[in-house]
Design an enzyme around this catalytic site. Structure first.
Site, short mmCIF file in Angstrom:
data_model
loop_
_atom_site.label_atom_id
_atom_site.label_comp_id
_atom_site.label_asym_id
_atom_site.label_seq_id
_atom_site.Cartn_x
_atom_site.Cartn_y
_atom_site.Cartn_z
N GLY A 148 0.82 -1.20 0.00
CA GLY A 148 0.00 0.00 0.00
C GLY A 148 0.86 1.25 0.00
N CYS A 149 0.24 2.37 -0.32
CA CYS A 149 0.98 3.63 -0.41
C CYS A 149 1.49 4.06 0.96
CB CYS A 149 0.10 4.71 -1.05
SG CYS A 149 -1.55 4.85 -0.34
N TYR A 150 0.59 4.12 1.95
CA TYR A 150 1.05 4.49 3.29
C TYR A 150 2.09 3.50 3.83
CZ TYR A 150 -2.79 7.94 3.93
OH TYR A 150 -3.64 9.00 3.84
N ALA A 153 5.69 4.23 2.34
CA ALA A 153 6.37 5.40 2.92
C ALA A 153 6.73 5.14 4.38
CB ALA A 153 5.49 6.63 2.80
#
Lengths: 345, 345, 345, 345
Positions: A148-150, A153
């Site tokens: 996932g994106c979160y 990061a």
């Protein structure tokens, strides 16, 4: 190598096409959109006029497998869970950008996603595609659960310090901020222009489905159960994620030492750039690119580390990392097709 | 009652004028701008054409005092420190919106602000104008140090829990986000449109001058030294501040209990609105108004409280709270001239 | 082939570097910034960290000529006029992105630009680099005057109808809209975030220096003096230009006929895309790319043609067209290094 | 005086409530939303928490008439046409913000709106509520057709010159630009944040339903059939409309003369502000206010007049003008409740 894209009218698919177009060894193959099968791609996305003259097709696992060598699933969660197995069964390599194959526990999946988990046998085959961390596993995988994106990061921002034994694992707080494209192309009041422009909104407190995904990675990598605080905010911009993470340090450590630790951790990973001491990345500095940029600050007053980690949610947080994983699976240089400079300003 | 405004061409002054225009007992008196003295106000701000036909004047403490009954200083820090004493000496009531009179310690001021502190005798007279908390002190004051934008949102968000003995005072983390108008009208690359639009930026980590101001309030109110982690971010919007604060709870406490505690704390304070359990305010919900809206969430997994507190940085974070303080000083209803509905969308 | 870039810290230079990085036959050579000579490029632009590790140099025509094979001048107008001749004299090919060499008449230059025109002998050598129209002239040129952003969108939008004899040349009205990056990186109140965000502004009515440039092209191509109405507006976005042009038609003509005429005019020009009847391009549909997209509508009630023409002001309106011209000068395929898909969303 | 609001969950209704709250003689009465009847207003709009504690009701003409003295219909077009007659029949004064009663010709209505026109007898009773122009007619009206946002900015911008006999009525071109709130709160891809942020889009070329409304006003006021070119653009901002209008002048006329003519035309109309020669209003200069600001430029090269006219689409373009009309109908000063200063920045 022909790459099929399933879920062709979402932002993930669009970004895959942009990146594949720039890739020397990949070309866009079959593009599937059940809802708009039969229509031209550029009807939905006029920016592709005269570039991608593709007719959208219905999903057909065998045909896809015959005509392509790799498949990217950019379908919503709950859809990939049934499509991916059919594709895996044909023997084609599959990279799934939905959340369906990221959590190993069916139970946990159903708790957070609120719909049935994929079949156990496929879950167990899936390799979590956090490229910098699981390169070896990705190389031999047949099914990649693209992160996932979160979580991308966050994990890249946290892992060096968490694996160092300098961190209090009970103290982890992640304050996450995302541009609105993360919500996809589906209409909702939250993504309605007049509601979110000139506005800033916290959402899904304590309920975001990326929480168990992050905790699973952190546990895998530290060998200890980790429970995080994770708050997501919607920022009035289209692209970009920033996570600001807070970690209590166990002993006295300076910003310089932490910075050095991060630099070493990522020295062979071209897509992670550690800013010099005193500098912090902004989201625009990675826009359109596959970079994850990190800034670090230890506050001597509290002995707490603040980590700033930014990515483009649609690139390193989705399509870019998927391409990076395809590169790894094919033993191409990890940067192949991904070396565009961020678009600035 | 005529109100003088010093620092007439900044955003703080402009917002004071907007609010005074709507106030039944105040009218705009002398407007001072040393840099543009002699020119018409609406030359700098055409939105005031046909409304405020004021000529900007040079600073003259005696003249200001003769022709006005209250003065708002909307000057930069380092300027108020010399102007406010001259005004106070004439006997006129002064409300200072700069940071110059907020820190009681000259030493601390000079450490964080990097220029000389105001004279001790004026510092000691200044009352910190956090309206909801220091109403009594404000009523009798001759010099008000109007709080900073971040400290207002932060203190109002934190005080109920910190004063409850439910909180671990060593665990306080404040992740703060502000719209770009907080940087004022002075030109800088940070506030240059192409640099901050579609961008998100952390800045001044561990170095923001609002840190000692917040710590001073928290210490005053809890009776204990409090050291906070405080990170500021620039959000691509013009107005609005959100702080997301994290506090470890000492015992098991539910969101319901905390919510009830906040509601009681603020029940006689019309400008603080506590959202129901499960709802969190967005900055647009207070835009243009003097409200501070608060949402609360206790994560049972970590026993940590997350507090969302939003204000309009130019209103409750500056000009609005200044008017609120003028209301208190004059024994007017605290809402006088401040009951406009937030502008939405 | 090494390409020098002069004016290295402006947005034009940054975009040149992004595009050159993606170009198979060009590489970034000398980068000149007199104001920041000696410092690292990525100090000014952290998005280039680990990518472009260039030290900024002082201007030295001979050294530049020795070490590079082509020069891009991305300097402000009034600076190129003195630098370009020095470079041309060394024999190196020069592409100038400022406005200094676009107007053939010194007189007209000085009227609109308000500073001295370049020397006549260099002006007469300069070829106007509107790539689609002047391909032959560009091929043999030593000095290219790269067109302005507005003139590019305007000329490409207008020329097919104006050259058709269907248009009343006295009726041309151009309503132009630009993103804020067009104003460059220099600080000004106009480009100050809080002033232009959530705002829309008309500027320089009847006084924009692109007016004579457009009229010169239209005269060259139609053989008749053309006087236009041209109004520019600043749009709260970073990138993108749209011109909406209005032309009275001399006889009854349908949208279909005009659409066909445009398609034929541009059939061998891959960077101009004519939308189908009833569709109009938006600026995001060309963002980051070298496309100029055009939509057309004839209103049968007024017999007036409305033309929508969009470009990315920093690409087709500046750096992209400069690369396109370099491709032409070198007999490379015009698309070389420019075939990235627009970044959407 | 109690004011009912029908269509309570749209942006028009919300703005009516904000303005009524600030009005000394009006208070919010019944609020009707058929879709959300029974729920609290602040559920849909948390910014109204603790301010408007209204339960949304179902439509009931008799009850509304009994409990209120004036009704604002902020319903979509096609809904007002059936609700307004029921209300008018009860004798209550009605101000309709939809487009249903603006066109006198049923035929024309059905051509442009694509659904059935209201009953002739109600159409003939409706007075077009362009406050500055039709003050007398409005005073005695029982049913006001409140003008559209574009027609308000356009008519106020054009009428002084068109009524002067200096203008070529066949030459009128209106290039119109609107913020996204004009599209309302209904979800659509056009108003989806990621699609319109950092984007600029032309839409409904030659097909906008405001065209016949504008032409009707211009014909009424000039006595001649007027056919306009009218192009609408969507601007990435929430509020604000700018129209840039172009008119050929019949004789030589200077900007000074035209400016003087406009100043005289509007000298008794406080909500229209004519900028001095050389200055042009931006939309933010009227944000949140009922002003229409106008700038003028005659290009001596073409003898063409360019008119810049800006309003806040939700205030002077909708709710504000509705309140202004209510003031006129009640013989209150036209500025009552509408004298807030624009919110800047």
């Amino acid at each position: 190598m022909r790459a099929a894209i399933i879920g062709g009218t979402g932002y993930g698919a669009i970004e895959l096409i942009r990146l594949i177009q720039n890739h020397p060894h990949l070309e866009v193959g079959t593009v599937v959109s059940n809802s708009q099968a039969g229509s031209d791609f550029s009807d939905s996305y006029p920016h592709l006029s005269n570039i991608v003259n593709q007719t959208l097709e219905k999903f057909d696992a065998k045909k896809i497998s015959r005509e392509n060598e790799i498949v990217f699933l950019a379908t919503p969660s709950g859809v990939s869970s049934s499509l991916a197995p059919q594709l895996v069964d044909t023997g084609i390599k599959v990279i799934d950008l939905s959340g369906d194959f990221r959590l190993r526990s069916q139970n946990e999946y159903e708790t957070w996603y609120k719909h049935p988990a994929p079949d156990e046998q496929y879950l167990s085959r899936a390799v979590y595609g956090l490229s910098e961390i699981y390169e070896e596993e990705i190389r031999g995988a047949s099914l990649i659960a693209n992160p996932g994106c979160y979580p991308t990061a966050t994990s890249l921002g946290l892992l060096p310090i968490l694996k160092s034994n300098l961190a209090d694992l009970k103290s982890i707080i992640i304050d996450a901020k995302s541009g609105v494209s993360g919500a996809g192309r589906g209409l909702s009041l939250t993504a309605h222009y007049a509601e979110i422009n000139e506005n800033l909104k916290a959402y899904k407190l304590g309920a975001h489905q990326h929480i168990p995904e992050i905790e699973q990675v952190l546990k895998d990598e530290t060998g200890r159960m980790v429970t995080i605080s994770f708050t997501t905010h919607l920022i009035p911009m289209t692209r970009g994620i920033m996570i600001t993470a807070y970690v209590n340090l166990l002993g006295k450590t300076s910003t310089n030492e932490v910075n050095e630790l991060y630099k070493q951790f990522y020295e062979n990973h071209p897509f992670v750039r550690v800013r010099p001491v005193g500098a912090y990345p902004s989201t625009k500095e990675v826009s359109g690119s596959n970079y994850c940029d990190i800034g670090l600050h230890v506050d001597p007053r509290t002995n707490r580390l603040t980590i700033i980690s930014v990515i483009d949610n649609l690139v390193k947080g989705a399509a870019g990392q998927a391409i990076q994983n395809a590169n790894i699976m094919n033993n191409w240089d990890v940067r192949t097709g991904l070396n565009s400079i961020p678009m600035y300003p």
